[in-house]
Write a protein that holds these residues in place. Sequence first.
Motif, PDB file in Angstrom:
ATOM      1  N   GLY A 166     -30.659  42.416  16.072  1.00  0.00           N
ATOM      2  CA  GLY A 166     -32.101  42.378  16.258  1.00  0.00           C
ATOM      3  C   GLY A 166     -32.621  40.987  16.500  1.00  0.00           C
ATOM      4  N   ASN A 167     -31.748  39.968  16.424  1.00  0.00           N
ATOM      5  CA  ASN A 167     -32.210  38.611  16.658  1.00  0.00           C
ATOM      6  C   ASN A 167     -32.728  38.435  18.089  1.00  0.00           C
ATOM      7  OD1 ASN A 167     -32.274  35.649  15.980  1.00  0.00           O
ATOM      8  ND2 ASN A 167     -31.004  35.665  17.799  1.00  0.00           N
ATOM      9  N   ILE A 168     -33.791  37.649  18.201  1.00  0.00           N
ATOM     10  CA  ILE A 168     -34.423  37.424  19.496  1.00  0.00           C
ATOM     11  C   ILE A 168     -34.400  35.939  19.826  1.00  0.00           C
ATOM     12  CG2 ILE A 168     -36.550  37.696  20.844  1.00  0.00           C
ATOM     13  CD1 ILE A 168     -35.218  40.319  19.976  1.00  0.00           C
ATOM     14  N   ILE A 169     -34.046  35.602  21.058  1.00  0.00           N
ATOM     15  CA  ILE A 169     -34.202  34.241  21.558  1.00  0.00           C
ATOM     16  C   ILE A 169     -35.095  34.327  22.791  1.00  0.00           C
ATOM     17  CG2 ILE A 169     -32.121  34.312  23.014  1.00  0.00           C
ATOM     18  CD1 ILE A 169     -31.753  31.312  22.280  1.00  0.00           C
ATOM     19  N   SER A 170     -35.981  33.359  22.951  1.00  0.00           N
ATOM     20  CA  SER A 170     -36.936  33.381  24.061  1.00  0.00           C
ATOM     21  C   SER A 170     -36.477  32.457  25.180  1.00  0.00           C
ATOM     22  CB  SER A 170     -38.323  32.956  23.577  1.00  0.00           C
ATOM     23  OG  SER A 170     -38.822  33.889  22.646  1.00  0.00           O
ATOM     24  N   SER A 171     -36.542  32.966  26.396  1.00  0.00           N
ATOM     25  CA  SER A 171     -36.186  32.175  27.566  1.00  0.00           C
ATOM     26  C   SER A 171     -37.472  31.666  28.221  1.00  0.00           C
ATOM     27  CB  SER A 171     -35.393  33.036  28.549  1.00  0.00           C
ATOM     28  OG  SER A 171     -34.964  32.290  29.650  1.00  0.00           O
ATOM     29  N   PRO A 172     -37.677  30.345  28.300  1.00  0.00           N
ATOM     30  CA  PRO A 172     -38.959  29.803  28.746  1.00  0.00           C
ATOM     31  C   PRO A 172     -39.090  29.677  30.265  1.00  0.00           C
ATOM     32  CG  PRO A 172     -37.594  28.043  27.895  1.00  0.00           C
ATOM     33  CD  PRO A 172     -36.794  29.307  27.771  1.00  0.00           C
ATOM     34  N   VAL A 197     -39.861  34.824  27.617  1.00  0.00           N
ATOM     35  CA  VAL A 197     -39.308  36.159  27.808  1.00  0.00           C
ATOM     36  C   VAL A 197     -38.235  36.409  26.748  1.00  0.00           C
ATOM     37  CG1 VAL A 197     -38.064  37.687  29.379  1.00  0.00           C
ATOM     38  CG2 VAL A 197     -39.807  36.135  30.270  1.00  0.00           C
ATOM     39  N   PRO A 198     -38.414  37.414  25.885  1.00  0.00           N
ATOM     40  CA  PRO A 198     -37.459  37.639  24.789  1.00  0.00           C
ATOM     41  C   PRO A 198     -36.175  38.290  25.259  1.00  0.00           C
ATOM     42  CG  PRO A 198     -39.177  39.307  24.742  1.00  0.00           C
ATOM     43  CD  PRO A 198     -39.562  38.343  25.834  1.00  0.00           C
ATOM     44  N   ILE A 199     -35.069  37.821  24.710  1.00  0.00           N
ATOM     45  CA  ILE A 199     -33.749  38.401  24.972  1.00  0.00           C
ATOM     46  C   ILE A 199     -33.078  38.623  23.625  1.00  0.00           C
ATOM     47  CG2 ILE A 199     -31.504  38.063  26.075  1.00  0.00           C
ATOM     48  CD1 ILE A 199     -32.897  36.183  28.056  1.00  0.00           C
ATOM     49  N   GLN A 200     -32.510  39.810  23.447  1.00  0.00           N
ATOM     50  CA  GLN A 200     -31.888  40.161  22.175  1.00  0.00           C
ATOM     51  C   GLN A 200     -30.417  39.765  22.177  1.00  0.00           C
ATOM     52  OE1 GLN A 200     -32.079  44.314  21.256  1.00  0.00           O
ATOM     53  NE2 GLN A 200     -31.513  44.030  19.116  1.00  0.00           N
ATOM     54  N   ASP A 240     -35.939  27.139  31.915  1.00  0.00           N
ATOM     55  CA  ASP A 240     -35.162  26.139  31.180  1.00  0.00           C
ATOM     56  C   ASP A 240     -33.913  26.739  30.539  1.00  0.00           C
ATOM     57  OD1 ASP A 240     -36.750  23.934  31.657  1.00  0.00           O
ATOM     58  OD2 ASP A 240     -37.982  24.228  29.872  1.00  0.00           O
ATOM     59  N   HIS A 241     -32.857  25.909  30.454  1.00  0.00           N
ATOM     60  CA  HIS A 241     -31.701  26.236  29.621  1.00  0.00           C
ATOM     61  C   HIS A 241     -32.157  26.354  28.170  1.00  0.00           C
ATOM     62  CE1 HIS A 241     -29.119  25.479  32.990  1.00  0.00           C
ATOM     63  NE2 HIS A 241     -29.294  24.168  32.983  1.00  0.00           N
ATOM     64  N   ARG A 242     -31.457  27.210  27.419  1.00  0.00           N
ATOM     65  CA  ARG A 242     -31.757  27.377  25.999  1.00  0.00           C
ATOM     66  C   ARG A 242     -30.459  27.340  25.206  1.00  0.00           C
ATOM     67  NH1 ARG A 242     -35.667  27.036  22.862  1.00  0.00           N
ATOM     68  NH2 ARG A 242     -35.920  29.132  22.065  1.00  0.00           N
ATOM     69  N   LEU A 243     -30.569  26.980  23.920  1.00  0.00           N
ATOM     70  CA  LEU A 243     -29.417  27.074  23.038  1.00  0.00           C
ATOM     71  C   LEU A 243     -29.784  27.896  21.822  1.00  0.00           C
ATOM     72  CD1 LEU A 243     -29.688  25.163  20.268  1.00  0.00           C
ATOM     73  CD2 LEU A 243     -29.324  23.336  21.908  1.00  0.00           C
ATOM     74  N   CYS A 244     -28.749  28.442  21.211  1.00  0.00           N
ATOM     75  CA  CYS A 244     -28.888  29.201  19.985  1.00  0.00           C
ATOM     76  C   CYS A 244     -27.920  28.604  18.975  1.00  0.00           C
ATOM     77  CB  CYS A 244     -28.558  30.666  20.263  1.00  0.00           C
ATOM     78  SG  CYS A 244     -28.372  31.655  18.797  1.00  0.00           S
ATOM     79  N   LEU A 245     -28.441  27.952  17.952  1.00  0.00           N
ATOM     80  CA  LEU A 245     -27.604  27.330  16.921  1.00  0.00           C
ATOM     81  C   LEU A 245     -27.644  28.202  15.679  1.00  0.00           C
ATOM     82  CD1 LEU A 245     -25.880  24.913  16.014  1.00  0.00           C
ATOM     83  CD2 LEU A 245     -27.988  23.785  15.305  1.00  0.00           C
ATOM     84  N   GLY A 287     -34.049  27.938  39.642  1.00  0.00           N
ATOM     85  CA  GLY A 287     -34.385  29.232  39.068  1.00  0.00           C
ATOM     86  C   GLY A 287     -33.323  29.899  38.226  1.00  0.00           C
ATOM     87  N   THR A 288     -32.248  29.200  37.876  1.00  0.00           N
ATOM     88  CA  THR A 288     -31.199  29.782  37.034  1.00  0.00           C
ATOM     89  C   THR A 288     -30.965  28.904  35.811  1.00  0.00           C
ATOM     90  OG1 THR A 288     -30.104  30.748  38.972  1.00  0.00           O
ATOM     91  CG2 THR A 288     -28.812  30.589  36.956  1.00  0.00           C
ATOM     92  N   ALA A 289     -30.856  29.522  34.649  1.00  0.00           N
ATOM     93  CA  ALA A 289     -30.665  28.776  33.401  1.00  0.00           C
ATOM     94  C   ALA A 289     -29.590  29.437  32.554  1.00  0.00           C
ATOM     95  CB  ALA A 289     -31.969  28.697  32.624  1.00  0.00           C
ATOM     96  N   ARG A 290     -28.981  28.648  31.671  1.00  0.00           N
ATOM     97  CA  ARG A 290     -27.981  29.158  30.734  1.00  0.00           C
ATOM     98  C   ARG A 290     -28.577  29.305  29.345  1.00  0.00           C
ATOM     99  NH1 ARG A 290     -21.968  26.510  31.440  1.00  0.00           N
ATOM    100  NH2 ARG A 290     -21.553  27.239  33.573  1.00  0.00           N
ATOM    101  N   VAL A 291     -28.131  30.345  28.649  1.00  0.00           N
ATOM    102  CA  VAL A 291     -28.394  30.502  27.207  1.00  0.00           C
ATOM    103  C   VAL A 291     -27.041  30.371  26.518  1.00  0.00           C
ATOM    104  CG1 VAL A 291     -29.227  31.996  25.374  1.00  0.00           C
ATOM    105  CG2 VAL A 291     -30.376  31.994  27.599  1.00  0.00           C
ATOM    106  N   THR A 292     -26.875  29.330  25.693  1.00  0.00           N
ATOM    107  CA  THR A 292     -25.580  29.016  25.086  1.00  0.00           C
ATOM    108  C   THR A 292     -25.662  29.179  23.568  1.00  0.00           C
ATOM    109  OG1 THR A 292     -25.150  27.421  26.837  1.00  0.00           O
ATOM    110  CG2 THR A 292     -23.760  27.287  24.884  1.00  0.00           C
ATOM    111  N   VAL A 293     -24.635  29.789  22.998  1.00  0.00           N
ATOM    112  CA  VAL A 293     -24.560  30.010  21.554  1.00  0.00           C
ATOM    113  C   VAL A 293     -23.610  29.004  20.934  1.00  0.00           C
ATOM    114  CG1 VAL A 293     -23.858  31.631  19.746  1.00  0.00           C
ATOM    115  CG2 VAL A 293     -25.073  32.461  21.778  1.00  0.00           C
ATOM    116  N   TRP A 294     -24.087  28.351  19.854  1.00  0.00           N
ATOM    117  CA  TRP A 294     -23.275  27.392  19.090  1.00  0.00           C
ATOM    118  C   TRP A 294     -23.251  27.811  17.645  1.00  0.00           C
ATOM    119  CZ3 TRP A 294     -20.559  23.843  21.703  1.00  0.00           C
ATOM    120  CH2 TRP A 294     -21.016  23.485  22.981  1.00  0.00           C
TER     121      TRP A 294
END
Length: 292
Positions: free
Chosen positions: A201-207, A253-256, A157-162, A284-291
């Motif tokens: 050190g912040n972690i976001i998880s990619s599902p 899956v954690p990504i820093q 899944d796509h993920r966002l970071c707010l 099989g490809t997703a975006r992680v976007t920062v807002w």
Amino acid sequence: MTMKSRMLPALGAAVTALAAVIAAAAVGDHPGAAADCRRSVAIDPQVTVSEAAGTLTFTVYTASCAAAGSVAYTVTDGAARRPGDYQLAGGVLQWSAGDTGSRQVRATVAGDGLTEALLEDFTVTLGNASQNVRIVSPVGRGRIFDDDTQVRAATIDHRLCLLEPRTSPPPTTLPSPSPTAKPDPDPGSGTPATPCTIESGNIISSPFGLNTPLTADATVHFRTSDGDLIAGLDYVPVDRTITIPAGATTVLVPIQLLPHAFTQDGKHFTVAISSFSGGQVVSGTARVTVWR
């Protein structure tokens, strides 16, 4: 000039000062809730569940200032249609001043016993924000993974970071990938959410998700690649094979993320999965976007 006329301006000034003190106290009771601030909100960009899950839940995150406000959401069918595939009506989400909790939009997923397309989708769109609310990511895509098939499939899944203030110290080590715990059946309207913060050190998880549980351990390869965000500058790259335990349907899956990422509003990097030993990969490809 009479004594009374001389006192009136002074009395007026005193009333004005008292009103300012009261207003300041009210804002102090609700940190971040100053009259000129705007609450930022964003919905999960993508949520995938197996048809057997029964529910599909979007989280609507909030950050910036804790101003009072509201936002409406509408629902639009795609390949998934109501009422045969899912049930969800539009509605309104509300926050009072000082409330920093996230909100949930929960769809009921129908288990129909029919073999269908592996992924069927619908959308939830945020809109009609009140004056003190800013919508930074308005569209969430719900995807229902068909489980009435002999094909075992995996997706990501796509993920966002707010960006919002951290409420706990950053982790000192990167956690290992692990199956998600079962969600609270009723998270409520005020569940705190901190999808990411600016500290190192912040972690976001990619599902990563499956349409049916594994009957034996399987492996899958995860790899990140640059978009607008750059490995080593904005995030720590991932290029690894992980093991998914038997019985699992979801692994995080954690990504820093690194502090520089948060200066790049609306920018992203990608995560791709491949070489899934337990079946085939779909989308099989997703975006992680920062807002911000």
